[in-house]
Scaffold this active site. Structure first.
Site, PDB file in Angstrom:
ATOM      1  N   CYS A  79      -4.326  -7.151   8.637  1.00  0.00           N
ATOM      2  CA  CYS A  79      -3.513  -8.360   8.858  1.00  0.00           C
ATOM      3  C   CYS A  79      -4.367  -9.599   9.139  1.00  0.00           C
ATOM      4  O   CYS A  79      -4.178 -10.653   8.529  1.00  0.00           O
ATOM      5  CB  CYS A  79      -2.504  -8.129   9.973  1.00  0.00           C
ATOM      6  N   HIS A 131      -0.525  -8.283  15.785  1.00  0.00           N
ATOM      7  CA  HIS A 131      -0.287  -8.464  14.350  1.00  0.00           C
ATOM      8  C   HIS A 131      -0.064  -9.945  14.061  1.00  0.00           C
ATOM      9  O   HIS A 131       0.483 -10.671  14.884  1.00  0.00           O
ATOM     10  CB  HIS A 131       0.937  -7.657  13.916  1.00  0.00           C
ATOM     11  N   HIS A 143       2.302 -11.086   4.921  1.00  0.00           N
ATOM     12  CA  HIS A 143       1.326 -10.402   5.783  1.00  0.00           C
ATOM     13  C   HIS A 143       0.830  -9.139   5.103  1.00  0.00           C
ATOM     14  O   HIS A 143       1.363  -8.699   4.079  1.00  0.00           O
ATOM     15  CB  HIS A 143       1.968 -10.055   7.130  1.00  0.00           C
TER      16      HIS A 143
END
Length: 244
Positions: A79, A131, A143
């Site tokens: 990520c 994240h 993402h």
């Protein structure tokens, strides 16, 4: 295929809003090129053309496989690796490597202030800012999710992401490099008076020398005290003895 159709729907929505502009805007002398006039840039805030390049770079990576610790599209992206690559490639902005560090870059913004190109953070691993994704507009972000998945577009309104939202950040898009504030803090602590680094060893040496001299003086005083005590004790013993 679904992701591409989803993105097409976002772009089409932007095109439709453009097509239904007010009469004054429609009467502009500029030719209406519609969806061929860089549709991604339509989602950018006024005066921020760089956002178009940022989003275009991000969406060009759709389908790239997730890889933990990955920082290259050729081998896979996690990520934060995805976000770092997109900002560096499109804007020459050097973001930190982890999502937690990225959460300290830029400035905090509220959810209702979100604009395309902002960073959105989530708690997906039991701790904050574990994240990160890139906001596209329309309550959606792009993402690199997890092992076994690929770069994708998802809705912030879904129950999973809505429950784990951690906040958002807006990073400067002017091409400047991000610097770790902790490193600057440590440098200031090492040299609080602004003296050259070479002065510090000399100062430390002086302090050590002073402490050594104090210890030596203390040991000498203790030795003198013990010697005097022994002499006094010997004299007292001789006085008590009677002559033969």
């Amino acid at each position: 295929m679904k992701l591409h159709l989803h993105l097409f729907a976002i772009i089409l929505a932007g095109f439709m809003s453009f097509a239904h502009a007010e009469p004054e805007q429609a009467a502009s002398n500029k030719p209406n090129l519609g969806i061929f006039a860089d549709p991604i840039a339509q989602f950018a805030a006024p005066g921020e053309e760089a956002v178009g390049d940022l989003l275009l770079q991000a969406m060009s990576l759709l389908g790239v496989a997730y890889r933990f610790g990955g920082s290259s599209p050729e081998t896979g992206l996690d990520c934060s690796g995805f976000i770092q690559y997109v900002f560096r490639k499109s804007l020459r902005v050097n973001l930190p490597r982890t999502s937690a560090e990225m959460a300290r870059a830029g400035r905090v913004i509220e959810r209702d202030e979100l604009a395309p190109g902002d960073l959105v953070f989530y708690n997906t691993r039991g701790f904050q800012y574990s994240h990160v994704g890139l906001y596209l507009g329309g309550n959606k972000f792009i993402h690199s999710p997890r092992t076994g998945k690929s770069v994708e577009v998802v809705s912030m309104a879904s129950s999973y992401w809505a429950q784990r939202f951690n906040g958002a950040r807006r990073v400067s898009r002017g091409g400047s490099e991000w610097k770790e504030p902790v490193a600057e803090k440590k440098a200031a602590e090492k040299n609080p008076a602004g003296k050259p680094a070479a002065d510090k060893p000399a100062a430390e040496k002086g302090k050590r020398s002073t402490r050594t001299e104090r210890r030596k003086a203390a040991r000498a005083q203790e030795a003198e005290r013990k010697s005097a005590s022994r002499k006094k004790s010997g004299q007292s013993t001789r006085k008590k003895k009677k002559p033969d």
